[in-house]
Design a protein around this motif. Structure first.
Motif, PDB file in Angstrom:
ATOM      1  N   MET A   1     -30.040  24.974  -9.673  1.00 48.75           N
ATOM      2  CA  MET A   1     -31.437  24.963 -10.678  1.00 48.75           C
ATOM      3  C   MET A   1     -31.663  26.313 -10.868  1.00 48.75           C
ATOM      4  SD  MET A   1     -33.245  23.022 -12.419  1.00 48.75           S
ATOM      5  CE  MET A   1     -32.711  21.299 -11.768  1.00 48.75           C
TER       6      MET A   1
ATOM      7  N   GLU B   1     -33.740  26.143 -16.606  1.00 43.92           N
ATOM      8  CA  GLU B   1     -33.752  24.533 -16.575  1.00 43.92           C
ATOM      9  C   GLU B   1     -35.182  24.075 -16.242  1.00 43.92           C
ATOM     10  OE1 GLU B   1     -29.358  23.437 -15.093  1.00 43.92           O
ATOM     11  OE2 GLU B   1     -30.460  24.844 -13.725  1.00 43.92           O
ATOM     12  N   ILE B   2     -35.716  24.783 -15.325  1.00 42.69           N
ATOM     13  CA  ILE B   2     -37.009  24.209 -14.944  1.00 42.69           C
ATOM     14  C   ILE B   2     -38.061  24.383 -16.269  1.00 42.69           C
ATOM     15  CG2 ILE B   2     -39.466  24.743 -13.852  1.00 42.69           C
ATOM     16  CD1 ILE B   2     -37.065  23.337 -12.072  1.00 42.69           C
TER      17      ILE B   2
ATOM     18  N   LEU C   1     -37.157  21.365 -18.477  1.00 47.17           N
ATOM     19  CA  LEU C   1     -37.828  20.113 -18.033  1.00 47.17           C
ATOM     20  C   LEU C   1     -39.141  19.840 -18.316  1.00 47.17           C
ATOM     21  CD1 LEU C   1     -35.602  19.928 -14.705  1.00 47.17           C
ATOM     22  CD2 LEU C   1     -35.303  18.449 -16.498  1.00 47.17           C
TER      23      LEU C   1
ATOM     24  N   ALA D   1     -41.974  19.640 -11.868  1.00 51.21           N
ATOM     25  CA  ALA D   1     -40.497  19.826 -12.312  1.00 51.21           C
ATOM     26  C   ALA D   1     -39.864  20.507 -11.284  1.00 51.21           C
ATOM     27  CB  ALA D   1     -40.251  20.400 -13.587  1.00 51.21           C
TER      28      ALA D   1
ATOM     29  N   GLU E   1     -39.484  18.241  -7.927  1.00 50.33           N
ATOM     30  CA  GLU E   1     -38.494  17.122  -8.149  1.00 50.33           C
ATOM     31  C   GLU E   1     -37.323  17.621  -8.034  1.00 50.33           C
ATOM     32  OE1 GLU E   1     -37.372  13.948 -11.477  1.00 50.33           O
ATOM     33  OE2 GLU E   1     -39.025  15.195 -11.867  1.00 50.33           O
ATOM     34  N   HIS E   2     -36.774  18.892  -8.525  1.00 52.98           N
ATOM     35  CA  HIS E   2     -35.495  19.248  -8.577  1.00 52.98           C
ATOM     36  C   HIS E   2     -35.478  20.393  -7.298  1.00 52.98           C
ATOM     37  CE1 HIS E   2     -34.497  17.227 -12.062  1.00 52.98           C
ATOM     38  NE2 HIS E   2     -35.528  17.400 -12.419  1.00 52.98           N
TER      39      HIS E   2
ATOM     40  N   TYR F   1     -36.651  23.127  -6.682  1.00 48.65           N
ATOM     41  CA  TYR F   1     -36.479  24.621  -7.026  1.00 48.65           C
ATOM     42  C   TYR F   1     -37.807  25.451  -6.198  1.00 48.65           C
ATOM     43  CZ  TYR F   1     -36.995  28.710  -9.988  1.00 48.65           C
ATOM     44  OH  TYR F   1     -36.911  30.092 -10.177  1.00 48.65           O
TER      45      TYR F   1
END
Length: 321
Positions: free
Chosen positions: A1, A5-6, A9, A38, A41-42, A44
């Motif tokens: 990630m 990408e953050i 999202l 975000a 959730e991922h 990061y």
């Protein structure tokens, strides 16, 4: 990630994401919350530069926390050592941990905390957490422990009293069973007494519960059990024990000997000055900083990262041999 990408999202630009993680003041709260959500959730977490070595120190919030004086001395040592290593500090009371979700930090230190409060830490915050002043089983992959050697400390105190001729030692262990270090201390005290063939009957070994309310009552009971010495590890027992003994018209050390936990601004100035056991606070702070630096460098660190010996400070509250 990646940060790009953050940004995608969260529906914002990469520069906005960067400003959120650098605590820029001109970011709307709804945008900040969306970016952080975000990232969480991922899984990061931004890589920090050497100028962003932010460490959160989690402290007990309740003013009657059982080991407040110990906490204060640990905090002073950490606040000397960590900035010297290039860390920036933010102090956060334990009842405001939700703030961790909205700040950027590369590690955390929890002083006098219950390890069970940090289960799942690695899933929420993939950064190292050092719990100071507790020995416990692993609770999360990124959680390490730096603590004093409770067994050695309890044995040190009992042995000092024994060598000074005390043969009926009453012990008041601060806290309740199952909390803090109370169980470890209880087991270590019993082992030290048994090794020296000293009495270990239940009325001589007790727990204070939270706070200091029961010390006068418990010391009265120990005096009725003909205790010739008191060992009271933890809390503010040194001050309270001195007060309780004065109520029962007992003098230190002529009538009874006393060892408590060191309180820097009281123990040496009491009348008489109190013999104490004390953690090595500078060594605790240095070991904590070592753990953070090693984890941030990617060096593996065992869960039980450092166990440091107590020292005994011999003063005048224990009778001469």
């Amino acid at each position: 990630m990646t940060i790009s990408e953050i940004a995608r999202l969260a529906g914002v630009s990469t520069s906005t994401v960067s400003r959120v993680f650098s605590h820029h003041p001109n970011i709307r709260e709804d945008v900040r919350a969306r970016v952080l959500a975000a990232a969480r959730e991922h899984g990061y977490h931004p890589r920090l530069s050497s100028k962003q070595r932010n460490v959160v120190i989690v402290t007990p919030y309740d003013s009657v926390y059982p080991v407040q004086s110990c906490v204060d001395m640990i905090l002073m040592a950490l606040m000397r050592e960590l900035p010297r290593r290039g860390f920036r500090l933010e102090v956060l009371p334990c009842n405001n941990l939700e703030r961790l979700e909205s700040i950027q930090f590369c590690g955390a230190v929890a002083v006098g905390a219950e390890p069970g409060d940090f289960k799942g830490w690695s899933e929420r915050f993939p950064v190292p957490l050092v719990i100071v002043d507790r020995a416990a089983q692993p609770v999360s992959p990124d959680v390490c422990f730096v603590h004093s050697d409770e067994r050695q400390g309890m044995t040190l105190a009992i042995d000092h009293l024994y060598r000074r001729g005390c043969r009926r030692i009453g012990c008041i262990i601060h806290g309740d069973p199952g909390t803090g270090n109370a169980d470890i201390r209880h087991a270590a005290i019993l082992a030290a007494l048994r090794e020296r063939k000293l009495p270990v009957e239940e009325p001589l070994i007790c727990f204070s519960g939270p706070g200091s309310d029961r010390y006068v009552e418990l010391i009265g009971k120990l005096l009725r059990q003909r205790a010739d010495a008191l060992f009271c590890p933890g809390g503010n027992a040194g001050i309270v024990s001195l007060y309780a003994l004065s109520l029962f018209n007992r003098q230190l050390p002529a009538d009874i000997s006393l060892i408590a936990s060191e309180q820097t601004f009281f123990s040496q100035h009491a009348v008489p000055p109190q013999t104490t056991i004390s953690p090595d606070y500078p060594a605790i702070a240095a070991a904590t900083a070592d753990v953070l630096e090693r984890r941030l460098d990617g060096t593996p660190v065992p869960t039980d990262a450092a166990t440091l010996p107590y020292r005994l400070i011999s003063r005048e509250s224990v009778r001469a041999q």
